[in-house]
Design a protein around this motif. Structure first.
Motif, PDB file in Angstrom:
ATOM      1  N   UNK A   1       0.925  -1.283   0.017  1.00 32.70           N
ATOM      2  CA  UNK A   1      -0.106   0.106  -0.237  1.00 32.70           C
ATOM      3  C   UNK A   1       0.613   1.506   0.336  1.00 32.70           C
ATOM      4  N   UNK A   2       0.625   2.174  -0.996  1.00 30.82           N
ATOM      5  CA  UNK A   2       1.387   3.708  -0.671  1.00 30.82           C
ATOM      6  C   UNK A   2       0.365   4.385   0.454  1.00 30.82           C
ATOM      7  N   UNK A   3       1.730   4.867   1.258  1.00 30.06           N
ATOM      8  CA  UNK A   3       1.420   5.380   1.954  1.00 30.06           C
ATOM      9  C   UNK A   3       2.334   6.977   2.367  1.00 30.06           C
ATOM     10  N   UNK A   4       1.701   7.710   2.734  1.00 30.46           N
ATOM     11  CA  UNK A   4       2.060   9.595   2.452  1.00 30.46           C
ATOM     12  C   UNK A   4       2.037   9.751   3.585  1.00 30.46           C
ATOM     13  N   UNK A   5       3.360   9.591   4.640  1.00 32.45           N
ATOM     14  CA  UNK A   5       4.007   9.951   5.677  1.00 32.45           C
ATOM     15  C   UNK A   5       4.017  11.213   5.273  1.00 32.45           C
ATOM     16  N   UNK A   6       2.532  11.967   6.536  1.00 33.72           N
ATOM     17  CA  UNK A   6       2.420  13.859   5.860  1.00 33.72           C
ATOM     18  C   UNK A   6       3.188  13.767   7.568  1.00 33.72           C
ATOM     19  N   UNK A   7       3.719  13.242   8.335  1.00 33.55           N
ATOM     20  CA  UNK A   7       3.496  13.167   9.460  1.00 33.55           C
ATOM     21  C   UNK A   7       5.087  13.955   9.015  1.00 33.55           C
ATOM     22  N   UNK A   8       6.058  13.216   8.812  1.00 35.82           N
ATOM     23  CA  UNK A   8       7.336  13.369   8.656  1.00 35.82           C
ATOM     24  C   UNK A   8       7.388  14.351   6.907  1.00 35.82           C
ATOM     25  N   UNK A   9       6.539  14.622   6.187  1.00 33.24           N
ATOM     26  CA  UNK A   9       6.665  16.050   5.454  1.00 33.24           C
ATOM     27  C   UNK A   9       7.183  16.963   5.394  1.00 33.24           C
ATOM     28  N   UNK A  10       7.812  17.986   4.910  1.00 36.07           N
ATOM     29  CA  UNK A  10       8.094  19.758   5.271  1.00 36.07           C
ATOM     30  C   UNK A  10       6.786  20.209   6.012  1.00 36.07           C
ATOM     31  N   UNK A  11       5.707  19.584   5.180  1.00 34.12           N
ATOM     32  CA  UNK A  11       4.719  20.424   4.834  1.00 34.12           C
ATOM     33  C   UNK A  11       3.163  20.203   4.742  1.00 34.12           C
ATOM     34  N   UNK A  12       1.818  20.339   5.061  1.00 36.05           N
ATOM     35  CA  UNK A  12       0.804  19.922   5.241  1.00 36.05           C
ATOM     36  C   UNK A  12       0.428  19.611   3.543  1.00 36.05           C
ATOM     37  N   UNK A  13      -0.784  18.183   3.843  1.00 36.31           N
ATOM     38  CA  UNK A  13      -1.486  18.025   2.331  1.00 36.31           C
ATOM     39  C   UNK A  13      -2.046  18.375   2.382  1.00 36.31           C
ATOM     40  N   UNK A  14      -2.530  18.171   0.704  1.00 35.78           N
ATOM     41  CA  UNK A  14      -4.106  18.128   0.821  1.00 35.78           C
ATOM     42  C   UNK A  14      -4.468  18.142  -0.632  1.00 35.78           C
ATOM     43  N   UNK A  15      -6.137  16.926  -0.129  1.00 35.12           N
ATOM     44  CA  UNK A  15      -6.648  16.598  -1.983  1.00 35.12           C
ATOM     45  C   UNK A  15      -7.208  17.568  -1.538  1.00 35.12           C
ATOM     46  N   UNK A  16      -7.819  17.260  -3.292  1.00 34.78           N
ATOM     47  CA  UNK A  16      -9.161  17.418  -3.694  1.00 34.78           C
ATOM     48  C   UNK A  16     -10.478  16.732  -4.458  1.00 34.78           C
ATOM     49  N   UNK A  17     -11.686  16.746  -4.190  1.00 36.71           N
ATOM     50  CA  UNK A  17     -12.667  15.940  -4.016  1.00 36.71           C
ATOM     51  C   UNK A  17     -13.289  16.862  -4.610  1.00 36.71           C
ATOM     52  N   UNK A  18     -14.355  16.625  -6.232  1.00 39.34           N
ATOM     53  CA  UNK A  18     -15.365  17.364  -6.809  1.00 39.34           C
ATOM     54  C   UNK A  18     -16.493  16.243  -7.663  1.00 39.34           C
ATOM     55  N   UNK A  19     -17.565  16.789  -7.596  1.00 34.31           N
ATOM     56  CA  UNK A  19     -18.343  15.363  -8.153  1.00 34.31           C
ATOM     57  C   UNK A  19     -17.620  15.938  -9.710  1.00 34.31           C
ATOM     58  N   UNK A  20     -18.794  14.492 -10.349  1.00 30.42           N
ATOM     59  CA  UNK A  20     -17.698  14.082 -11.477  1.00 30.42           C
ATOM     60  C   UNK A  20     -17.569  15.483 -12.891  1.00 30.42           C
ATOM     61  N   UNK A  21     -18.962  16.051 -13.215  1.00 28.23           N
ATOM     62  CA  UNK A  21     -19.261  16.717 -14.123  1.00 28.23           C
ATOM     63  C   UNK A  21     -19.126  18.476 -13.324  1.00 28.23           C
ATOM     64  N   UNK A  22     -18.337  19.268 -13.885  1.00 25.40           N
ATOM     65  CA  UNK A  22     -18.292  20.442 -13.011  1.00 25.40           C
ATOM     66  C   UNK A  22     -19.075  21.544 -14.584  1.00 25.40           C
ATOM     67  N   UNK A  23     -19.775  23.011 -14.368  1.00 19.71           N
ATOM     68  CA  UNK A  23     -19.242  23.763 -15.683  1.00 19.71           C
ATOM     69  C   UNK A  23     -18.801  24.982 -15.322  1.00 19.71           C
ATOM     70  N   UNK A  24     -17.772  25.115 -16.080  1.00 21.31           N
ATOM     71  CA  UNK A  24     -16.928  26.436 -15.771  1.00 21.31           C
ATOM     72  C   UNK A  24     -16.245  27.496 -16.575  1.00 21.31           C
ATOM     73  N   UNK A  25     -17.064  28.584 -16.949  1.00 28.22           N
ATOM     74  CA  UNK A  25     -16.540  29.352 -17.533  1.00 28.22           C
ATOM     75  C   UNK A  25     -14.953  30.282 -17.291  1.00 28.22           C
ATOM     76  N   UNK A  26     -14.736  29.725 -16.195  1.00 27.53           N
ATOM     77  CA  UNK A  26     -13.313  29.881 -16.210  1.00 27.53           C
ATOM     78  C   UNK A  26     -13.455  30.421 -14.515  1.00 27.53           C
TER      79      UNK A  26
END
Length: 160
Positions: A1-26
């Protein structure tokens, strides 16, 4: 299993989640760019986790590519659920893509929820585009709430 050890990293970890489709004009992409840059500069975020299953995550990947030029120390990891994604994305930098063994051992239908759980658990901050109370992105959002993660929801349409 690939594990990200956020405690030993220099900074913080961020992730992204969103619905499958979005409409964006920019405007969503611009807002996302500003939020991510703020996280890098003022909140010490240097690791970003993506799933790349929907429009919002793909948009986040593009924003991170742009910001990597300005902030070369940031790391982007895309955790894939299906081996076909590795083949599709072979033209992109291989160090950014991983097929997690714990996720790939799940039945196909359970891979995305398993990956989302893992990513939420390993993140300090969640940036999302959630505008409806259903779906995998919403479930990840609910998990982040229960885990008391810092959540930035870019949608103005829906607020729980």
């Amino acid at each position: 299993m690939l594990v990200y050890d956020t405690m030993s990293a220099m900074g913080k970890t961020c992730s992204f989640f969103g619905h499958r489709s979005i409409l964006d004009d920019g405007t969503i992409k611009q807002q996302l760019y500003e939020v991510v840059e703020e996280l890098i500069v003022n909140q010490d975020v240097d690791t970003f986790l993506l799933g790349e299953m929907g429009d919002f995550e793909l948009m986040a990947g593009k924003v991170l590519q742009e910001l990597k030029i300005k902030y070369p120390h940031i790391a982007r990891e895309t955790i894939l659920c299906f081996s076909e994604q590795l083949q599709r994305d072979a033209k992109v930098s291989a160090e950014w893509f991983h097929l997690d063994s714990a996720v790939s051992k799940c039945k196909r239908r359970g891979r995305i929820p398993k990956r989302n759980q893992m990513v939420v658990d390993q993140s300090d901050i969640i940036v999302c585009y959630i505008n409806a109370p259903y779906g995998g992105a919403y479930t990840a959002y609910q998990r982040a709430l229960k885990k008391n993660k810092q959540i930035i929801n870019l949608t103005k349409i829906w607020d729980e």
